[in-house]
Scaffold this motif. Structure first.
Motif, mmCIF file in Angstrom:
data_model
loop_
_atom_site.group_PDB
_atom_site.id
_atom_site.type_symbol
_atom_site.label_atom_id
_atom_site.label_comp_id
_atom_site.label_asym_id
_atom_site.label_seq_id
_atom_site.Cartn_x
_atom_site.Cartn_y
_atom_site.Cartn_z
ATOM 1 N N HIS A 49 80.863 45.751 -23.703
ATOM 2 C CA HIS A 49 81.170 47.168 -23.912
ATOM 3 C C HIS A 49 82.029 47.750 -22.789
ATOM 4 N N PHE A 50 81.671 47.449 -21.535
ATOM 5 C CA PHE A 50 82.340 48.075 -20.389
ATOM 6 C C PHE A 50 83.364 47.165 -19.710
ATOM 7 N N ALA A 72 84.554 45.167 -15.107
ATOM 8 C CA ALA A 72 84.596 46.158 -14.024
ATOM 9 C C ALA A 72 83.199 46.581 -13.575
ATOM 10 N N VAL A 73 82.189 46.426 -14.438
ATOM 11 C CA VAL A 73 80.823 46.831 -14.057
ATOM 12 C C VAL A 73 79.942 45.628 -13.741
ATOM 13 N N LYS A 94 78.409 50.716 -10.119
ATOM 14 C CA LYS A 94 79.618 50.904 -10.945
ATOM 15 C C LYS A 94 79.235 51.321 -12.365
ATOM 16 N N LEU A 95 78.192 50.722 -12.888
ATOM 17 C CA LEU A 95 77.727 51.103 -14.228
ATOM 18 C C LEU A 95 77.274 52.564 -14.225
ATOM 19 N N ALA A 104 78.236 54.972 -12.241
ATOM 20 C CA ALA A 104 79.405 55.857 -12.134
ATOM 21 C C ALA A 104 80.061 56.051 -13.498
ATOM 22 N N ARG A 105 80.130 54.987 -14.286
ATOM 23 C CA ARG A 105 80.739 55.078 -15.620
ATOM 24 C C ARG A 105 79.914 55.938 -16.565
ATOM 25 N N VAL A 106 78.610 55.684 -16.634
ATOM 26 C CA VAL A 106 77.805 56.353 -17.657
ATOM 27 C C VAL A 106 77.477 57.796 -17.302
ATOM 28 N N ALA A 137 79.419 59.792 -15.901
ATOM 29 C CA ALA A 137 80.647 60.575 -16.085
ATOM 30 C C ALA A 137 80.967 60.791 -17.560
ATOM 31 N N ASP A 138 80.193 60.176 -18.460
ATOM 32 C CA ASP A 138 80.516 60.226 -19.891
ATOM 33 C C ASP A 138 79.219 60.189 -20.705
ATOM 34 N N GLU A 158 78.778 57.359 -23.251
ATOM 35 C CA GLU A 158 78.507 56.046 -22.646
ATOM 36 C C GLU A 158 77.058 55.969 -22.147
#
Length: 194
Positions: A52-53, A56-57, A68-69, A71-73, A75-76, A79
């Motif tokens: 899915h990601f 990068a994670v 890193k995961l 930071a992604r989730v 922010a969205d 996600e």
């Protein structure tokens, strides 16, 4: 066997209260530790996260890079919802296993107890609360930058609402002794078998 769900805002002291209750004879279940040590280590979960990601994670050794995961989730919202849909059934399976194996009353740290309508898992709910400035200061002491701390807090139900929904509230703005005294009062008020 009695089960107690402990919630509260990030940095308010859920883990501290759960550890104090563990000292009083409860079995402690840390939901964040379950995610970190059991769920994110499952090959099927790691594969779905990578699919899915992307890489990068992921760490070089194939494990999930939680920072890193996160930071992604955080922010969205979409996600974050995707990740929760993937991981929460595994967390609940671990809870069921732990409840079945428990020899004593159980206390469970559940950050999203009210957000995910998980009250029916527990005989009682406890909210650990503190002033917003104290909450942010504690998160910054853990190394979370102020802006990220505010972002993550904003993804949770407002603390005032958690206080309204909980059966018991512990206020964690004072000394360690003050908090421990509150835990003593709580434990003495419960019809606990331990």
């Amino acid at each position: 066997m009695m089960s107690i769900g402990i919630t509260g805002g990030m940095g308010c002291g859920k883990s501290t209260v759960a550890k104090l209750m563990e000292k009083k004879g409860f079995e402690r279940i840390d939901s964040d530790a379950i995610v970190r040590e059991k769920v994110l280590t499952l090959a099927a979960v790691r594969d779905q996260i990578r699919g899915h990601f992307g890489d990068a994670v992921m760490n070089a050794d194939g494990t999930v890079d939680r920072a890193k995961l996160g930071a992604r989730v955080f922010a969205d919202d979409a996600e974050l919802a995707w990740l929760e849909e993937l991981t929460h059934p595994h967390v609940f399976a671990c809870w069921r296993e732990a409840f079945a194996a428990a020899k004593r009353d159980v206390v469970v740290e559940v950050p999203l107890l009210f957000e995910k309508n998980l009250e029916n898992w527990f005989d009682f709910t406890v909210c650990v609360a503190c002033a917003p400035a104290q909450q942010l200061a504690r998160l910054e002491q853990r190394g979370l930058p102020h802006a990220l701390a505010e972002q993550r807090i904003s993804k949770q139900l407002p603390l005032a609402r958690k206080i309204e929904l909980a059966a018991f509230v512990l206020w964690n703005d004072g000394s360690a002794e003050f908090l421990e005294n509150q835990v003593d009062h709580l434990v003495n008020a419960l019809p606990v078998a331990r």
